[in-house]
Design a protein around this motif. Structure first.
Motif, PDB file in Angstrom:
ATOM      1  N   PRO A  81      78.852  86.606 -64.482  1.00 19.61           N
ATOM      2  CA  PRO A  81      80.255  86.437 -64.094  1.00 19.61           C
ATOM      3  C   PRO A  81      81.150  87.194 -65.061  1.00 19.61           C
ATOM      4  N   THR A  82      82.383  87.408 -64.668  1.00 16.04           N
ATOM      5  CA  THR A  82      83.312  88.188 -65.470  1.00 16.04           C
ATOM      6  C   THR A  82      84.128  87.281 -66.390  1.00 16.04           C
ATOM      7  N   PRO A  83      84.669  87.822 -67.489  1.00 14.23           N
ATOM      8  CA  PRO A  83      85.441  86.982 -68.408  1.00 14.23           C
ATOM      9  C   PRO A  83      86.605  86.260 -67.752  1.00 14.23           C
ATOM     10  N   ASP A  84      87.277  86.897 -66.783  1.00  9.65           N
ATOM     11  CA  ASP A  84      88.422  86.229 -66.164  1.00  9.65           C
ATOM     12  C   ASP A  84      87.994  84.986 -65.397  1.00  9.65           C
ATOM     13  N   GLN A  85      86.756  84.955 -64.899  1.00 11.11           N
ATOM     14  CA  GLN A  85      86.269  83.744 -64.245  1.00 11.11           C
ATOM     15  C   GLN A  85      86.192  82.588 -65.241  1.00 11.11           C
ATOM     16  N   MET A  86      85.647  82.842 -66.430  1.00 10.41           N
ATOM     17  CA  MET A  86      85.550  81.789 -67.438  1.00 10.41           C
ATOM     18  C   MET A  86      86.925  81.352 -67.935  1.00 10.41           C
ATOM     19  N   VAL A  87      87.825  82.308 -68.108  1.00  9.00           N
ATOM     20  CA  VAL A  87      89.167  81.975 -68.583  1.00  9.00           C
ATOM     21  C   VAL A  87      89.875  81.074 -67.574  1.00  9.00           C
ATOM     22  N   GLU A  88      89.798  81.426 -66.293  1.00  4.27           N
ATOM     23  CA  GLU A  88      90.453  80.605 -65.277  1.00  4.27           C
ATOM     24  C   GLU A  88      89.791  79.243 -65.147  1.00  4.27           C
ATOM     25  N   ALA A  89      88.476  79.188 -65.309  1.00  4.95           N
ATOM     26  CA  ALA A  89      87.783  77.893 -65.284  1.00  4.95           C
ATOM     27  C   ALA A  89      88.242  77.026 -66.442  1.00  4.95           C
ATOM     28  N   ALA A  90      88.368  77.622 -67.627  1.00  2.00           N
ATOM     29  CA  ALA A  90      88.813  76.876 -68.792  1.00  2.00           C
ATOM     30  C   ALA A  90      90.221  76.334 -68.584  1.00  2.00           C
ATOM     31  N   GLU A  91      91.106  77.130 -68.018  1.00  2.00           N
ATOM     32  CA  GLU A  91      92.465  76.673 -67.739  1.00  2.00           C
ATOM     33  C   GLU A  91      92.461  75.488 -66.774  1.00  2.00           C
ATOM     34  N   ALA A  92      91.515  75.503 -65.833  1.00  2.00           N
ATOM     35  CA  ALA A  92      91.487  74.471 -64.805  1.00  2.00           C
ATOM     36  C   ALA A  92      90.933  73.143 -65.293  1.00  2.00           C
ATOM     37  N   VAL A  93      90.039  73.162 -66.295  1.00  2.00           N
ATOM     38  CA  VAL A  93      89.346  71.915 -66.658  1.00  2.00           C
ATOM     39  C   VAL A  93      89.593  71.447 -68.085  1.00  2.00           C
ATOM     40  N   ASP A  94      90.249  72.239 -68.914  1.00  2.92           N
ATOM     41  CA  ASP A  94      90.531  71.810 -70.288  1.00  2.92           C
ATOM     42  C   ASP A  94      91.637  70.765 -70.267  1.00  2.92           C
ATOM     43  N   SER A  95      91.316  69.566 -70.729  1.00  4.75           N
ATOM     44  CA  SER A  95      92.306  68.491 -70.761  1.00  4.75           C
ATOM     45  C   SER A  95      92.904  68.299 -72.151  1.00  4.75           C
ATOM     46  N   GLY A  96      92.650  69.248 -73.039  1.00  2.44           N
ATOM     47  CA  GLY A  96      93.250  69.193 -74.359  1.00  2.44           C
ATOM     48  C   GLY A  96      92.288  68.952 -75.499  1.00  2.44           C
ATOM     49  N   ALA A  97      91.018  68.654 -75.199  1.00  2.41           N
ATOM     50  CA  ALA A  97      90.039  68.385 -76.248  1.00  2.41           C
ATOM     51  C   ALA A  97      89.194  69.604 -76.588  1.00  2.41           C
ATOM     52  N   GLY A  98      89.473  70.740 -75.939  1.00  2.00           N
ATOM     53  CA  GLY A  98      88.705  71.945 -76.191  1.00  2.00           C
ATOM     54  C   GLY A  98      87.659  72.199 -75.120  1.00  2.00           C
ATOM     55  N   VAL A  99      87.020  73.356 -75.226  1.00  3.26           N
ATOM     56  CA  VAL A  99      86.053  73.820 -74.231  1.00  3.26           C
ATOM     57  C   VAL A  99      84.771  74.249 -74.929  1.00  3.26           C
ATOM     58  N   LEU A 100      83.635  73.839 -74.368  1.00  2.00           N
ATOM     59  CA  LEU A 100      82.340  74.296 -74.859  1.00  2.00           C
ATOM     60  C   LEU A 100      81.680  75.139 -73.782  1.00  2.00           C
ATOM     61  N   PHE A 101      81.394  76.391 -74.117  1.00  2.00           N
ATOM     62  CA  PHE A 101      80.640  77.271 -73.229  1.00  2.00           C
ATOM     63  C   PHE A 101      79.148  77.086 -73.523  1.00  2.00           C
ATOM     64  N   ILE A 102      78.355  76.905 -72.475  1.00  2.00           N
ATOM     65  CA  ILE A 102      76.896  76.874 -72.601  1.00  2.00           C
ATOM     66  C   ILE A 102      76.375  78.134 -71.924  1.00  2.00           C
ATOM     67  N   VAL A 103      75.752  79.017 -72.700  1.00  2.00           N
ATOM     68  CA  VAL A 103      75.481  80.385 -72.271  1.00  2.00           C
ATOM     69  C   VAL A 103      73.997  80.696 -72.411  1.00  2.00           C
ATOM     70  N   LYS A 104      73.368  81.174 -71.346  1.00  2.00           N
ATOM     71  CA  LYS A 104      71.991  81.646 -71.438  1.00  2.00           C
ATOM     72  C   LYS A 104      71.972  82.982 -72.184  1.00  2.00           C
ATOM     73  N   ASN A 105      70.931  83.216 -72.965  1.00  2.00           N
ATOM     74  CA  ASN A 105      70.876  84.407 -73.801  1.00  2.00           C
ATOM     75  C   ASN A 105      70.445  85.631 -73.001  1.00  2.00           C
ATOM     76  N   TYR A 106      71.416  86.142 -72.240  1.00  2.21           N
ATOM     77  CA  TYR A 106      71.289  87.427 -71.566  1.00  2.21           C
ATOM     78  C   TYR A 106      72.476  88.264 -71.988  1.00  2.21           C
ATOM     79  N   GLU A 107      72.259  89.543 -72.159  1.00  3.81           N
ATOM     80  CA  GLU A 107      73.271  90.395 -72.788  1.00  3.81           C
ATOM     81  C   GLU A 107      74.620  90.304 -72.086  1.00  3.81           C
ATOM     82  N   GLY A 108      74.623  90.406 -70.760  1.00  2.06           N
ATOM     83  CA  GLY A 108      75.880  90.362 -70.027  1.00  2.06           C
ATOM     84  C   GLY A 108      76.564  89.017 -70.136  1.00  2.06           C
TER      85      GLY A 108
END
Length: 329
Positions: A81-108
């Protein structure tokens, strides 16, 4: 190529529409289908976001819901997925306590989630999963691949997040679970990406790929097809050599199908792997069996072993309600 599709260019969009309709009680589809999010957010909770290329369903969107992810970002088939997808997801679900990304180790995935963390304009931390013991590096990764063990990290960290655990502690917990988790897979047949229209690698009828990746990347070696017991022995021995659990340890055993392997064969593999782990002096006290981290229509399976302690067992057993995993209250 025989697939239930209308056109290769619309597979993801139409699948996401169907997925969101089928599970509308649990989740919502974000604008322009950039992400899938929990329908009901929990105020004050750290938001968990994962994602990756499609074709691995139910990973990751199938794990959005209470007790696991708050959002998942689907890329095109086998494409990050593209960075803007993650940014918009974070805006939609962050309730003020921060965001944790869980990322599989693939270069992209790593590159785009890193860019998203820098662009997000909010508190973001990341956990990178790299549980595959088959190879140290591949053309897709900058180290070990993140595969089925990602599910275990998402489940346990998701349960901890529900209790109100803060961001730094969740990151440390995710990294510890990842360190205690190892996986390795075997492919009996290739998969076919709809846009390509042909298998992405070839195997003779009497061949299998030991240590295959979830995109069909090569593993340790290509060998003659053998018995389930022999396959389980090679997978488990590689896992245990690397994981080096203490005798008497309790473990979780995940036998995961790659998309075209029937449950009768997966449970047979459970039986084979369980006997091997028992023989190594380990106690299998938790099981999960099914096709959870798939590779389209690939036949084959992976074995994942995760060492448990009291906290890990409690987090694994905690209630979860997603499209693909549901148990507890």
């Amino acid at each position: 190529m025989k697939k239930l599709i209308n056109g290769a260019e619309t597979v993801l969009e139409e699948s996401l529409d169907g997925f969101a309709a089928a599970h509308a009680d649990i989740l919502l589809l974000g604008p322009e289908r950039k992400f899938v999010r929990r329908r009901t957010l929990k105020p004050g909770k750290v938001a968990l976001i994962s994602g990756g290329g499609s074709g691995h369903e139910p990973l990751h969107a199938g794990f959005v819901g209470r007790g696991m992810l708050d959002a998942a970002c689907p890329g095109q088939v086998f494409t990050s997925p593209t960075p803007d997808q993650m940014v918009e997801a974070a805006e939609a679900v962050d309730s003020g306590a921060g965001v944790l990304f869980i990322v599989k180790n693939y270069e992209g995935d790593v590159m785009n989630f890193t860019m998203a963390a820098e662009m997000a304009g909010r508190e973001v931390a990341s956990v990178v999963t790299n549980d595959d013991v088959a190879v140290e590096k591949s053309t897709y990764t900058t180290g070990r691949r993140g595969v089925a063990g990602t599910l275990i990290v998402e489940k346990m960290v998701g349960a901890a997040a529900e209790t109100g655990m803060p961001l730094a502690a969740l990151k440390a917990l995710g990294e510890e679970i990842n360190r205690r988790t190892r996986s390795m897979g075997v492919s009996l047949s290739p998969c076919t990406v709809p846009a390509a229209g042909r298998p992405n690698f070839t195997l003779a009828d009497n061949e299998m790929e030991m240590g295959v990746g979830i995109h069909g990347e090569p593993g340790r070696r290509r060998v003659a097809l053998t018995s389930a017991d022999a396959i389980a022995a090679e997978l488990c021995e590689a896992i245990l050599k690397d994981l080096a659990p203490k005798p008497g340890s309790e473990v979780l055993l995940l036998v995961n199908g790659f998309g075209a392997t029937p449950l009768i064969e997966l449970y047979l593999m459970v039986n084979s792997a369980r006997r091997i782990l028992d023989g190594a002096g380990l106690k299998v006290t938790r099981f999960l069996t099914g096709s959870y981290v798939t590779s389209l229509d690939m036949a084959g399976a992976s074995v994942t072993v995760s060492v448990l302690d009291g906290q890990a067992k409690e987090l694994w057993d905690a209630p979860v309600h997603t499209a693909a995993l549901r148990w507890g209250a």
